[in-house]
Design an enzyme around this catalytic site. Structure first.
Site, mmCIF file in Angstrom:
data_model
loop_
_atom_site.group_PDB
_atom_site.id
_atom_site.type_symbol
_atom_site.label_atom_id
_atom_site.label_comp_id
_atom_site.label_asym_id
_atom_site.label_seq_id
_atom_site.Cartn_x
_atom_site.Cartn_y
_atom_site.Cartn_z
ATOM 1 N N GLY A 16 1.902 6.254 6.519
ATOM 2 C CA GLY A 16 3.244 6.149 6.157
ATOM 3 C C GLY A 16 3.954 6.648 7.287
ATOM 4 O O GLY A 16 3.791 7.214 8.229
ATOM 5 N N ASP B 95 -2.214 16.835 2.464
ATOM 6 C CA ASP B 95 -3.390 15.937 2.498
ATOM 7 C C ASP B 95 -4.003 15.955 1.131
ATOM 8 O O ASP B 95 -4.390 17.316 0.544
ATOM 9 C CB ASP B 95 -4.247 16.417 3.651
ATOM 10 C CG ASP B 95 -5.373 15.054 3.742
ATOM 11 O OD1 ASP B 95 -5.987 14.701 2.832
ATOM 12 O OD2 ASP B 95 -5.690 14.851 4.924
ATOM 13 N N THR C 48 -10.268 10.692 0.858
ATOM 14 C CA THR C 48 -9.075 10.597 0.184
ATOM 15 C C THR C 48 -9.192 9.815 -1.282
ATOM 16 O O THR C 48 -8.722 10.602 -2.100
ATOM 17 C CB THR C 48 -8.186 9.880 1.300
ATOM 18 O OG1 THR C 48 -8.149 10.407 2.418
ATOM 19 C CG2 THR C 48 -6.748 9.349 0.381
ATOM 20 N N ASN D 97 -8.490 16.281 -7.075
ATOM 21 C CA ASN D 97 -7.581 17.135 -6.985
ATOM 22 C C ASN D 97 -6.211 16.774 -7.869
ATOM 23 O O ASN D 97 -5.675 17.623 -8.523
ATOM 24 C CB ASN D 97 -7.007 17.259 -5.401
ATOM 25 C CG ASN D 97 -8.053 17.931 -4.763
ATOM 26 O OD1 ASN D 97 -8.672 18.888 -5.187
ATOM 27 N ND2 ASN D 97 -8.020 17.628 -3.399
ATOM 28 N N TYR E 103 -13.563 1.946 1.128
ATOM 29 C CA TYR E 103 -12.518 1.613 0.440
ATOM 30 C C TYR E 103 -12.822 1.312 -0.989
ATOM 31 O O TYR E 103 -12.558 1.594 -1.971
ATOM 32 C CB TYR E 103 -11.547 0.653 1.128
ATOM 33 C CG TYR E 103 -10.074 0.286 0.402
ATOM 34 C CD1 TYR E 103 -9.080 1.256 0.580
ATOM 35 C CD2 TYR E 103 -9.908 -1.030 -0.179
ATOM 36 C CE1 TYR E 103 -7.800 1.015 -0.093
ATOM 37 C CE2 TYR E 103 -8.804 -1.188 -0.774
ATOM 38 C CZ TYR E 103 -7.874 -0.185 -0.733
ATOM 39 O OH TYR E 103 -6.725 -0.394 -1.392
ATOM 40 N N ARG F 78 -2.510 -6.427 8.232
ATOM 41 C CA ARG F 78 -2.568 -7.127 7.152
ATOM 42 C C ARG F 78 -2.213 -8.365 7.324
ATOM 43 O O ARG F 78 -1.152 -8.712 8.122
ATOM 44 C CB ARG F 78 -1.911 -6.399 5.861
ATOM 45 C CG ARG F 78 -2.892 -5.400 5.317
ATOM 46 C CD ARG F 78 -2.331 -4.698 3.832
ATOM 47 N NE ARG F 78 -1.598 -3.657 4.158
ATOM 48 C CZ ARG F 78 -1.193 -2.831 3.358
ATOM 49 N NH1 ARG F 78 -1.330 -3.098 2.016
ATOM 50 N NH2 ARG F 78 -0.250 -1.717 3.733
HETATM 51 P P1 NAD Z 1 0.158 2.419 2.970
HETATM 52 O O1 NAD Z 1 -0.915 2.826 3.909
HETATM 53 O O2 NAD Z 1 1.498 1.917 3.313
HETATM 54 O O3 NAD Z 1 0.501 3.953 2.189
HETATM 55 C C1 NAD Z 1 -0.538 4.644 1.790
HETATM 56 C C2 NAD Z 1 0.200 6.089 2.051
HETATM 57 O O4 NAD Z 1 -0.658 7.265 1.667
HETATM 58 C C3 NAD Z 1 0.655 6.319 3.460
HETATM 59 O O5 NAD Z 1 1.896 6.892 3.291
HETATM 60 C C4 NAD Z 1 -0.219 7.289 4.035
HETATM 61 O O6 NAD Z 1 0.125 8.370 4.979
HETATM 62 C C5 NAD Z 1 -0.722 7.975 2.649
HETATM 63 N N1 NAD Z 1 -2.100 8.608 2.857
HETATM 64 C C6 NAD Z 1 -3.203 8.254 3.118
HETATM 65 N N2 NAD Z 1 -4.170 9.075 3.389
HETATM 66 C C7 NAD Z 1 -3.535 10.148 2.674
HETATM 67 C C8 NAD Z 1 -4.088 11.516 2.271
HETATM 68 N N3 NAD Z 1 -5.545 11.915 2.621
HETATM 69 N N4 NAD Z 1 -3.243 12.413 2.116
HETATM 70 C C9 NAD Z 1 -1.798 12.366 1.673
HETATM 71 N N5 NAD Z 1 -1.675 10.997 1.832
HETATM 72 C C10 NAD Z 1 -2.195 10.093 2.383
HETATM 73 O O7 NAD Z 1 -0.390 1.666 2.011
HETATM 74 P P2 NAD Z 1 0.080 0.719 0.537
HETATM 75 O O8 NAD Z 1 -0.125 -0.651 0.649
HETATM 76 O O9 NAD Z 1 1.725 1.427 0.203
HETATM 77 O O10 NAD Z 1 -0.868 1.238 -0.678
HETATM 78 C C11 NAD Z 1 -0.500 2.146 -1.343
HETATM 79 C C12 NAD Z 1 -1.607 2.546 -2.524
HETATM 80 O O11 NAD Z 1 -1.597 1.038 -3.230
HETATM 81 C C13 NAD Z 1 -3.027 2.456 -1.938
HETATM 82 O O12 NAD Z 1 -3.681 3.494 -2.843
HETATM 83 C C14 NAD Z 1 -3.672 1.308 -1.893
HETATM 84 O O13 NAD Z 1 -5.071 1.495 -2.089
HETATM 85 C C15 NAD Z 1 -3.125 0.595 -3.173
HETATM 86 N N6 NAD Z 1 -3.022 -0.894 -3.015
HETATM 87 C C16 NAD Z 1 -2.188 -1.463 -2.122
HETATM 88 C C17 NAD Z 1 -2.437 -2.733 -2.166
HETATM 89 C C18 NAD Z 1 -1.595 -3.685 -1.135
HETATM 90 O O14 NAD Z 1 -1.672 -4.875 -0.996
HETATM 91 N N7 NAD Z 1 -0.579 -3.151 -0.487
HETATM 92 C C19 NAD Z 1 -3.407 -3.475 -2.862
HETATM 93 C C20 NAD Z 1 -3.945 -2.797 -3.731
HETATM 94 C C21 NAD Z 1 -4.171 -1.264 -3.846
HETATM 95 N N1 UDP Z 2 -6.454 -12.430 8.006
HETATM 96 C C1 UDP Z 2 -6.229 -13.483 8.826
HETATM 97 N N2 UDP Z 2 -5.574 -13.055 9.726
HETATM 98 C C2 UDP Z 2 -5.101 -11.799 10.131
HETATM 99 C C3 UDP Z 2 -5.325 -10.925 9.149
HETATM 100 C C4 UDP Z 2 -6.007 -11.159 8.158
HETATM 101 O O1 UDP Z 2 -6.731 -14.627 8.581
HETATM 102 O O2 UDP Z 2 -4.339 -11.648 11.080
HETATM 103 C C5 UDP Z 2 -6.991 -12.788 6.736
HETATM 104 C C6 UDP Z 2 -8.409 -11.646 6.528
HETATM 105 O O3 UDP Z 2 -9.617 -12.038 6.961
HETATM 106 C C7 UDP Z 2 -8.307 -11.971 4.730
HETATM 107 C C8 UDP Z 2 -7.063 -12.291 4.258
HETATM 108 O O4 UDP Z 2 -6.322 -12.652 5.735
HETATM 109 O O5 UDP Z 2 -9.207 -13.010 4.362
HETATM 110 C C9 UDP Z 2 -6.298 -11.172 3.687
HETATM 111 O O6 UDP Z 2 -6.594 -9.944 4.631
HETATM 112 P P1 UDP Z 2 -5.832 -8.425 4.436
HETATM 113 O O7 UDP Z 2 -6.176 -7.669 5.443
HETATM 114 O O8 UDP Z 2 -4.374 -8.839 4.257
HETATM 115 O O9 UDP Z 2 -6.079 -8.055 2.890
HETATM 116 P P2 UDP Z 2 -7.654 -8.163 2.054
HETATM 117 O O10 UDP Z 2 -8.646 -8.670 3.086
HETATM 118 O O11 UDP Z 2 -7.652 -6.592 1.825
HETATM 119 O O12 UDP Z 2 -7.253 -8.754 0.951
#
Ligand code: NAD
Ligand code: UDP
Length: 313
Positions: free
Chosen positions: A39, A59, A93, A100, A146, A187
């Site tokens: 973040g 953290d 985490t 926690n 993850y 991503r």
């Molecule tokens: P992101 O990486 O932008 O945000 C995660 C945040 O958590 C960051 O600000 C990071 O600094 C903080 N963080 C990481 N480890 C930490 C720790 N040990 N202590 C305190 N802070 C910590 O990702 P996002 O896309 O905003 O995802 C947010 C949440 O949603 C995550 O839990 C992720 O698994 C979940 N999620 C996201 C998606 C998606 O497509 N974006 C899909 C499924 C689940």
């Molecule tokens: N991907 C891709 N090119 C990129 C990044 C990702 O083709 O530059 C593909 C990746 O292999 C996956 C899909 O896009 O099949 C989604 O990837 P992402 O990392 O966004 O999310 P997740 O795999 O966790 O769903």
């Protein structure tokens, strides 16, 4: 108005920063906790003047004490590139962070929502994925830190609920995109848009026929808040995602069209355990939360492209 004190872990991240903004708009007091691994302060700097917004560098692997009414537990890197950078830390985490935050919720009697993920379904054999599907996850692969971390967090949530009566909510989030995604987080949506805007090659992993369902961040935030405010008896897990399903080739071509880019598609090796298809069954969210996504991929991409265009200038 009934002002609530709300803790958002991971509040400086992509989704967390949108959530903090929305919760403040609704008149709540928001504590944003983050260790800034993925973040950034730039995601929340526009909220800093609000006297009801507080930021704490912490953290979640270490315990934390504060008196709050609700906790949204989002702290965890979400992009494969970031969560595989230090896989042991990722699993700590998810698991220690959950322990926690659940311990805190138990002590102060707060309601707690877990940001779980469609990754709990792994490389699914059931399509689309309903919440009743137990998934197909490789426990020893490079995505396991993850996927299994998030699965264990769900288990902890259920056990704190059954054993200690903690009020829990579990949301399984499918691929989400929008403004404030980190341009370097690897991503697919951010990669393709950044590559198209810079005129660089668009990197398709594998043959590009794998599918994902992409949800715009505002739709997700709406679902999370509805879930938190739903009856205590509804704990989930509930899927939140957009059932529109696209191949990576379709996504790449749409991004090229919307950015008017001349970038070429190049094919790179498919990372191991990359799920072949993914699409949420959202019947439960429709029934229990009266929720369904409103923003189509094309409209969401236009807003996201505008954002990246501004920050890349
Ligand atoms: P992101 O990486 O932008 O945000 C995660 C945040 O958590 C960051 O600000 C990071 O600094 C903080 N963080 C990481 N480890 C930490 C720790 N040990 N202590 C305190 N802070 C910590 O990702 P996002 O896309 O905003 O995802 C947010 C949440 O949603 C995550 O839990 C992720 O698994 C979940 N999620 C996201 C998606 C998606 O497509 N974006 C899909 C499924 C689940
Ligand atoms: N991907 C891709 N090119 C990129 C990044 C990702 O083709 O530059 C593909 C990746 O292999 C996956 C899909 O896009 O099949 C989604 O990837 P992402 O990392 O966004 O999310 P997740 O795999 O966790 O769903």
């Amino acid at each position: 108005m009934n002002q609530k004190k709300i803790l958002v872990t991971g509040g400086a991240g992509f989704i967390g920063s949108h959530l903090c903004e929305r919760l403040l708009k609704e008149g709540n007091e928001v504590l944003c906790l983050d260790n800034y691994f993925t973040g950034s302060k730039s995601n929340i700097v526009h909220l800093m003047d609000n006297p009801y917004f507080e930021v704490i560098r912490h953290d979640v692997v270490h315990s934390f004490h504060v008196d709050v009414d609700e906790i949204y537990n989002l702290a965890c890197p979400a992009s494969p590139v970031h969560y595989q950078y230090n896989p042991i830390k990722t699993i700590k985490t998810s698991v220690m962070g959950a322990i926690n935050m659940l311990g805190l919720a138990k002590r102060v009697k707060a309601k707690i929502l877990q940001a779980s993920t469609s990754e709990v379904y792994g490389d699914p054999h059931v399509h689309p994925q309903p919440e009743s599907y137990w998934g197909n996850v490789n426990p020893i692969g490079i995505r396991s830190c993850y996927d299994e971390g998030k699965r264990c967090a769900e288990t902890l949530f259920m056990d704190y609920h059954r054993q200690n009566g903690v009020k829990i909510k579990i949301v399984r989030i499918f691929n989400t995109y929008g403004p404030k995604m980190n341009p370097a987080d690897g991503r697919v949506v951010s990669n393709f848009i950044v590559q198209a805007l810079k005129g660089e090659d668009i990197t398709i992993y594998g043959d590009g026929t794998q599918t994902r369902s992409f949800q715009y961040v505002d739709d997700l935030v709406e679902a999370m808040i509805r879930m938190m405010n739903s009856a205590d008896s509804f704990i989930g897990p509930v899927n939140t995602g957009n059932p529109g399903e696209f191949t990576m080739l379709e996504l790449a071509n749409l991004v090229l069209e919307l950015t008017n880019s001349k970038s070429k598609l190049v094919f790179k090796p498919l990372p191991s355990d990359d799920p072949k298809q993914r699409k949420p069954d959202i019947s439960l969210a429709k029934k229990e939360l009266g929720w369904e996504p409103k923003i189509a991929l094309k409209d969401g991409l236009i807003k996201t492209i505008e954002y990246f265009d501004t920050i890349l200038k």
